[in-house]
Design a protein around this motif. Sequence first.
Motif, PDB file in Angstrom:
ATOM      1  N   PRO A 154      59.652 -33.937  25.988  1.00  0.00           N
ATOM      2  CA  PRO A 154      59.437 -32.667  26.704  1.00  0.00           C
ATOM      3  C   PRO A 154      59.868 -32.791  28.163  1.00  0.00           C
ATOM      4  O   PRO A 154      59.945 -33.893  28.723  1.00  0.00           O
ATOM      5  CB  PRO A 154      57.921 -32.448  26.595  1.00  0.00           C
ATOM      6  N   HIS A 194      58.782 -15.264  22.725  1.00  0.00           N
ATOM      7  CA  HIS A 194      58.261 -16.603  22.457  1.00  0.00           C
ATOM      8  C   HIS A 194      56.748 -16.653  22.638  1.00  0.00           C
ATOM      9  O   HIS A 194      56.031 -17.231  21.824  1.00  0.00           O
ATOM     10  CB  HIS A 194      58.937 -17.621  23.385  1.00  0.00           C
ATOM     11  N   ASP A 196      54.815 -18.405  24.422  1.00  0.00           N
ATOM     12  CA  ASP A 196      54.150 -19.686  24.701  1.00  0.00           C
ATOM     13  C   ASP A 196      55.079 -20.618  25.471  1.00  0.00           C
ATOM     14  O   ASP A 196      55.175 -21.810  25.164  1.00  0.00           O
ATOM     15  CB  ASP A 196      53.711 -20.332  23.383  1.00  0.00           C
ATOM     16  N   ASP A 200      55.731 -28.249  27.752  1.00  0.00           N
ATOM     17  CA  ASP A 200      55.547 -28.919  26.462  1.00  0.00           C
ATOM     18  C   ASP A 200      56.543 -28.421  25.424  1.00  0.00           C
ATOM     19  O   ASP A 200      56.924 -29.158  24.518  1.00  0.00           O
ATOM     20  CB  ASP A 200      54.135 -28.660  25.929  1.00  0.00           C
ATOM     21  N   ASN A 201      56.925 -27.154  25.537  1.00  0.00           N
ATOM     22  CA  ASN A 201      57.791 -26.525  24.540  1.00  0.00           C
ATOM     23  C   ASN A 201      59.245 -26.430  24.989  1.00  0.00           C
ATOM     24  O   ASN A 201      60.032 -25.696  24.392  1.00  0.00           O
ATOM     25  CB  ASN A 201      57.257 -25.140  24.184  1.00  0.00           C
ATOM     26  N   ASP A 261      59.223 -24.649  19.404  1.00  0.00           N
ATOM     27  CA  ASP A 261      57.869 -24.282  18.967  1.00  0.00           C
ATOM     28  C   ASP A 261      57.666 -22.766  18.938  1.00  0.00           C
ATOM     29  O   ASP A 261      57.215 -22.153  19.913  1.00  0.00           O
ATOM     30  CB  ASP A 261      56.812 -24.934  19.850  1.00  0.00           C
TER      31      ASP A 261
END
Length: 455
Positions: A154, A194, A196, A200-201, A261
């Motif tokens: 990430p 999306h 989110d 992290d994504n 994700d």
Amino acid sequence: MNQLAKRTIFSLARKPIWHLPSRSALPIPQHEAVDEEICPGYSPNHFYSANPGDILASHYQLLVKIGWGTRSTVWLARDITRLRWQSERTVALKIINSCRDREPYHERDIEEHITRQNQSHRGRAIVRTCLESFEVASTEGNHLCLAYKPMREPLWILQRRFVDRRLPLPIVKAYIFFLLVGLDFLHSDCGVVHTDLKLDNILMSFENESVLSAFVKLQINEVPMQYKVDIMTGRTVYRCHNDFGALDWTNLKNMVPKIADFGLSTRLSYDSPRKEAGGDQTGIYPIQPDHYRAPEVILGCGWDSKADIWNFGVMMWNIIECTELFQQVHNTDGRYDSKSHLAEMIALLGPPPEKLIAKENAMAQHNWPHPISNEAGISCSNAREYFDGPFFSDEGKFLYDDLIPARSLEATLPSLEENERDSFLSFVRGMLTWLPEERKTARQLIAHPFLNIKK
């Protein structure tokens, strides 16, 4: 040649099963929470009991755990159906928790929808979707598995490799450009929000195939994973390996960020697949991580792809300053505090327009089709109940002036020189506006002078 001989020859031609290192030397104390165990509401029965060396669907041999979340674990796996004269094929295998409804399949369906869209759009290469899917069974039910091309790490882990965890500004601008191109593809071609977006994504690609191969060989030959056994269920919990080794700095230019994700993503209903994002607002239920939640979501005014644009604008501080833009989104108990969040928005952006407040009041009179529970476990029928409103008086005055901090947007960018700061603020103000319809689209933002590296 008889059938037995044919099967024997074919079997000999297949890749051999690898014998992985023993795990016995690296136990973790029982009292220490590991990876998915720290997630709120963790239930070991819902997670698939995976172990290195396991073969799933007669196709993939699990090698090493490389990721985890509230809904899944991610393993590096090798394709054992490859023939001996073919090169090795490795995938990242996302094993989703067991579930009795269709929820786990939402992510797969969204990604298959994305894959069917305009393949010639340059943003398609910035969006990570699964290569294939299949199911495996456990005592708790079926688990959907999604196979992906492996990614390096990430973006927040990549930041750690730089001095003060800050990426050089030219790299930052390049990555922002790539991500906006990906968002443009999602919004304008796919009609997908999306919901989110966070570091992290955002996953980084490998510099080249040799780096991935070196990581695989290291895990297989030298580095067994730490583990513990859940004494209640017997499930083994492994500590993931998310360090993919030293960067090949000579090939840094080959590393590209990808948006990943899509488990919480939503498809919007535009009149036409090519219609510019920003049309009909179809989302009504709460979305987005706490720090990135857009004002129209908190106020229950309905949201569309412009919520992603707000989210992306807030995320700029994570990329450039390695900090959160909004500092007071949680109360002393660690729960989301919408009043304080709105107060900080007012400090940085000024008061919200009357139009937005009027819409919030109007929407508070209409209930959702299905009530949902908030973080405190209370069943709520609309956004005002969910986020503990109201926030404004009948005259439109904010009810919590005492929570408004003495902050300015300009003061949140200490690392940027004055000329870059002014250009960045111009850029980000196209994203951080109270009214969604006043925000720029991803395609419009791509053309902003701040992203011009040749200065």
